[in-house]
Design an enzyme around this catalytic site. Structure first.
Site, PDB file in Angstrom:
ATOM      1  N   SER A  74      96.779 -23.903  15.101  1.00  0.00           N
ATOM      2  CA  SER A  74      95.903 -22.973  15.821  1.00  0.00           C
ATOM      3  C   SER A  74      96.356 -21.536  15.668  1.00  0.00           C
ATOM      4  CB  SER A  74      95.918 -23.289  17.316  1.00  0.00           C
ATOM      5  OG  SER A  74      95.488 -24.587  17.542  1.00  0.00           O
TER       6      SER A  74
ATOM      7  N   HIS B 186      91.634 -24.395   9.369  1.00  0.00           N
ATOM      8  CA  HIS B 186      91.662 -24.480  10.833  1.00  0.00           C
ATOM      9  C   HIS B 186      90.280 -24.809  11.408  1.00  0.00           C
ATOM     10  CE1 HIS B 186      91.689 -22.379  14.904  1.00  0.00           C
ATOM     11  NE2 HIS B 186      92.365 -23.505  15.047  1.00  0.00           N
TER      12      HIS B 186
ATOM     13  N   GLU C 260      88.135 -22.005   9.527  1.00  0.00           N
ATOM     14  CA  GLU C 260      88.824 -20.849   8.952  1.00  0.00           C
ATOM     15  C   GLU C 260      89.726 -21.348   7.819  1.00  0.00           C
ATOM     16  OE1 GLU C 260      89.291 -18.016  12.890  1.00  0.00           O
ATOM     17  OE2 GLU C 260      90.841 -19.489  12.525  1.00  0.00           O
TER      18      GLU C 260
ATOM     19  N   ASN D 278      90.866 -17.627  17.234  1.00  0.00           N
ATOM     20  CA  ASN D 278      91.854 -17.806  18.307  1.00  0.00           C
ATOM     21  C   ASN D 278      92.511 -16.490  18.686  1.00  0.00           C
ATOM     22  OD1 ASN D 278      91.433 -20.480  18.751  1.00  0.00           O
ATOM     23  ND2 ASN D 278      93.145 -21.200  17.528  1.00  0.00           N
TER      24      ASN D 278
HETATM   25  N1  3HC Z   1      80.223 -38.002  15.977  1.00  0.00           N
HETATM   26  C1  3HC Z   1      78.890 -38.094  16.046  1.00  0.00           C
HETATM   27  N2  3HC Z   1      78.182 -37.621  17.089  1.00  0.00           N
HETATM   28  C2  3HC Z   1      78.875 -37.036  18.081  1.00  0.00           C
HETATM   29  C3  3HC Z   1      80.272 -36.921  18.076  1.00  0.00           C
HETATM   30  C4  3HC Z   1      80.963 -37.433  16.964  1.00  0.00           C
HETATM   31  N3  3HC Z   1      82.280 -37.377  16.843  1.00  0.00           N
HETATM   32  N4  3HC Z   1      80.678 -36.296  19.204  1.00  0.00           N
HETATM   33  C5  3HC Z   1      79.553 -36.044  19.898  1.00  0.00           C
HETATM   34  N5  3HC Z   1      78.489 -36.489  19.234  1.00  0.00           N
HETATM   35  C6  3HC Z   1      77.088 -36.423  19.638  1.00  0.00           C
HETATM   36  C7  3HC Z   1      76.913 -36.810  21.091  1.00  0.00           C
HETATM   37  O1  3HC Z   1      76.840 -38.201  21.242  1.00  0.00           O
HETATM   38  C8  3HC Z   1      75.633 -36.117  21.430  1.00  0.00           C
HETATM   39  O2  3HC Z   1      74.558 -36.892  20.997  1.00  0.00           O
HETATM   40  P1  3HC Z   1      73.193 -36.928  21.853  1.00  0.00           P
HETATM   41  O3  3HC Z   1      72.676 -35.517  21.810  1.00  0.00           O
HETATM   42  O4  3HC Z   1      72.360 -37.894  21.079  1.00  0.00           O
HETATM   43  O5  3HC Z   1      73.596 -37.388  23.209  1.00  0.00           O
HETATM   44  C9  3HC Z   1      75.659 -34.852  20.549  1.00  0.00           C
HETATM   45  O6  3HC Z   1      76.651 -35.081  19.545  1.00  0.00           O
HETATM   46  C10 3HC Z   1      76.046 -33.630  21.321  1.00  0.00           C
HETATM   47  O7  3HC Z   1      77.233 -33.908  22.062  1.00  0.00           O
HETATM   48  P2  3HC Z   1      77.364 -33.432  23.533  1.00  0.00           P
HETATM   49  O8  3HC Z   1      76.178 -33.870  24.316  1.00  0.00           O
HETATM   50  O9  3HC Z   1      78.712 -33.797  24.045  1.00  0.00           O
HETATM   51  O10 3HC Z   1      77.276 -31.857  23.300  1.00  0.00           O
HETATM   52  P3  3HC Z   1      76.952 -30.706  24.312  1.00  0.00           P
HETATM   53  O11 3HC Z   1      75.615 -30.173  24.040  1.00  0.00           O
HETATM   54  O12 3HC Z   1      77.275 -31.086  25.711  1.00  0.00           O
HETATM   55  O13 3HC Z   1      78.001 -29.609  23.798  1.00  0.00           O
HETATM   56  C11 3HC Z   1      80.136 -28.782  23.206  1.00  0.00           C
HETATM   57  C12 3HC Z   1      79.371 -29.935  23.813  1.00  0.00           C
HETATM   58  C13 3HC Z   1      79.745 -28.542  21.751  1.00  0.00           C
HETATM   59  C14 3HC Z   1      81.613 -29.173  23.256  1.00  0.00           C
HETATM   60  C15 3HC Z   1      79.832 -27.479  24.023  1.00  0.00           C
HETATM   61  O14 3HC Z   1      80.128 -27.694  25.373  1.00  0.00           O
HETATM   62  C16 3HC Z   1      80.659 -26.299  23.552  1.00  0.00           C
HETATM   63  O15 3HC Z   1      80.278 -25.595  22.644  1.00  0.00           O
HETATM   64  N6  3HC Z   1      81.824 -26.055  24.222  1.00  0.00           N
HETATM   65  C17 3HC Z   1      82.750 -25.036  23.800  1.00  0.00           C
HETATM   66  C18 3HC Z   1      83.678 -25.630  22.790  1.00  0.00           C
HETATM   67  C19 3HC Z   1      84.660 -24.629  22.249  1.00  0.00           C
HETATM   68  O16 3HC Z   1      84.772 -23.493  22.663  1.00  0.00           O
HETATM   69  N7  3HC Z   1      85.456 -25.089  21.260  1.00  0.00           N
HETATM   70  C20 3HC Z   1      86.479 -24.292  20.654  1.00  0.00           C
HETATM   71  C21 3HC Z   1      87.769 -24.470  21.396  1.00  0.00           C
HETATM   72  S1  3HC Z   1      89.115 -23.555  20.686  1.00  0.00           S
HETATM   73  C22 3HC Z   1      89.650 -24.547  19.427  1.00  0.00           C
HETATM   74  O17 3HC Z   1      89.248 -25.657  19.264  1.00  0.00           O
HETATM   75  C23 3HC Z   1      90.646 -23.944  18.514  1.00  0.00           C
HETATM   76  C24 3HC Z   1      91.903 -24.749  18.473  1.00  0.00           C
HETATM   77  O18 3HC Z   1      92.802 -24.077  17.619  1.00  0.00           O
HETATM   78  C25 3HC Z   1      92.549 -25.009  19.785  1.00  0.00           C
END
Ligand code: 3HC
Length: 396
Positions: free
Chosen positions: A122, A143, A155, A199
């Site tokens: 990260s 990343h 990235e 990040n």
């Molecule tokens: N494979 C296939 N399908 C999947 C899946 C997978 N692995 N995971 C989820 N899905 C499907 C779900 O089943 C769902 O299907 P449906 O619409 O038929 O029910 C669909 O994808 C959408 O999933 P969700 O309903 O869970 O999605 P949401 O609309 O609730 O969104 C989210 C979830 C995208 C996580 C949203 O809340 C979001 O954008 N959150 C912010 C996330 C963020 O900021 N991430 C970055 C963090 S920082 C980072 O990661 C960097 C690192 O270095 C730490």
């Protein structure tokens, strides 16, 4: 350019699983590697569930089944033998420099002479990770963002010793990976600086968050009220997102920034205590929220957002990000501010700060001066490029 067919995903926690899933869906042969059978088997099942979901939605391509895809997935608990016929390793092991260095060396000592080691770190220096592995030119960063299958941004990072050939192969692999929502967006990271683009842009918001978390705890305000502060403005509030990514990730990242950017990043009391008590969020079932019981149909905690705490201000958060975006431009990490804004949108589903910042930056300078005084955190003070407004004259 290296022809990549066989990929090892090393460290198959939640992120590693996501990486393996998209690599399998892109057509690569993937070997899952972790320290014991239990972890590897759990990852295999998790990936299978994800692939199956994609199959049900017709996203695997004509006539392709989950069984076809999982047939290209192998399991191993021995990195040295798993890399023997691999073309690329993508690691998502714990955020500890000595561990990353160790696994990059095992890869180079045992893999073929063209193998590429890509770190999903990260924040950490790609140059340092690859320095002593024997082939630093074949080490780079790829990343991802959580949850990997749904987040568009990847990235690709050039370390100080990464060859053009390695960088181009990594760009090719990144471009080939499907994303289940939106369009894949690749952000080339031109300089190996802590946190890369997305990040790093959001890093100093952790300084603000640690302060807000500690104040909120002192005042005894329920955590849900902090998430309520930004309801409708961000896909997840700061508390849920911290739990989602993991308290340990947050803790390690901020200690790394404290060493490399400024001591102001040292984790606050709340996060430190949770880390010590192993309340790591979603991955352990308990963090700020309970992730085991009373979940929503999407598997997320039920959060009472009926009252706002009035503690976390989205506009301050944007001002902090604009300041850091200016630092990224000063340091030459991104080629222009549009890349920074676009990468943030694709990596966090939140607009980057430059769009609004172009009009608001003068007001935001005062907000940052005020916040720096209130928190005693010098790092939050506006940098030269923001204060002078000169970022407006820079390349888009
Ligand atoms: N494979 C296939 N399908 C999947 C899946 C997978 N692995 N995971 C989820 N899905 C499907 C779900 O089943 C769902 O299907 P449906 O619409 O038929 O029910 C669909 O994808 C959408 O999933 P969700 O309903 O869970 O999605 P949401 O609309 O609730 O969104 C989210 C979830 C995208 C996580 C949203 O809340 C979001 O954008 N959150 C912010 C996330 C963020 O900021 N991430 C970055 C963090 S920082 C980072 O990661 C960097 C690192 O270095 C730490």
């Amino acid at each position: 350019m290296t022809d990549i067919k066989n990929i090892v995903t090393l460290g198959v926690g939640l992120m590693g699983q996501g990486i393996a899933q998209v690599a399998l869906m892109a057509g690569y042969n993937v070997t899952l590697v972790d320290i014991n059978d239990e972890l590897v088997n759990k990852a295999y099942s998790g990936i299978e569930v994800g692939v199956k979901k994609s199959e049900e939605k017709g996203k695997l391509g004509e006539g392709i089944t989950t069984a076809d895809i999982m047939g290209r997935c192998k399991k191993s608990t021995d990195l040295a033998s798993a890399v023997k016929d691999a073309d690329m390793v993508i690691e998502a092991v714990i955020e500890k420099m000595e561990v990353k260095k160790q696994v990059s060396k095992i890869t180079m000592d045992n893999g073929p002479s063209h193998i590429i080691f890509a770190s999903n770190t990260s924040t950490m220096s790609i140059t340092e990770i690859g320095k002593d592995c024997g082939a630093p030119d074949r080490v780079c960063g790829i990343h991802f963002f959580n949850p990997v299958p749904l987040m568009a941004c990847i990235e690709v990072i050039k370390g100080g010793n990464t060859s053009e050939e390695t960088f181009n192969s990594a760009m090719d692999v990144a471009n080939s990976l499907p994303v289940l929502r939106g369009k894949r967006y690749i952000a080339p990271v031109l300089k190996d600086r802590p946190g890369f683009i997305v990040n790093r842009l959001n890093a100093p918001n952790h300084i603000y968050l640690h302060w807000v978390f500690d104040q909120t705890a002192e005042k005894g305000i329920p955590w849900g009220q902090l998430d309520a502060d930004v309801a409708g403005l961000m896909p997840m509030g700061p508390i849920e997102l911290t739990d989602y990514v993991g308290i340990d990730t947050f803790y390690h990242i901020d200690n790394y920034y404290a060493e490399t950017l400024s001591p102001d990043f040292k984790p606050g009391k709340v996060i430190t205590k949770m880390f010590e008590e192993n309340k790591l969020g979603r991955k352990t079932g308990q963090g700020f929220y309970n992730w085991k019981e009373n979940l929503t149909p999407k598997g997320r905690p039920t959060i009472d957002k009926s009252t706002k705490a009035g503690m976390f201000k989205a506009e301050i958060s944007m001002a902090i990000a604009l300041n850091e975006g200016c630092r990224l431009l000063e340091e030459g990490v991104a080629s222009g501010y549009k890349v920074i804004d676009d990468a943030n949108m694709a990596g966090m589903n939140v607009p980057g700060p430059f769009g609004m910042g172009k009009k608001q930056y003068q007001k935001w300078i005062d907000m940052l001066e005020d916040l720096a005084n209130k928190t005693g955190k010098e790092y939050l003070k506006p940098c030269e490029l923001m204060k002078t407004g000169k970022f407006l004259e820079m390349r888009k």
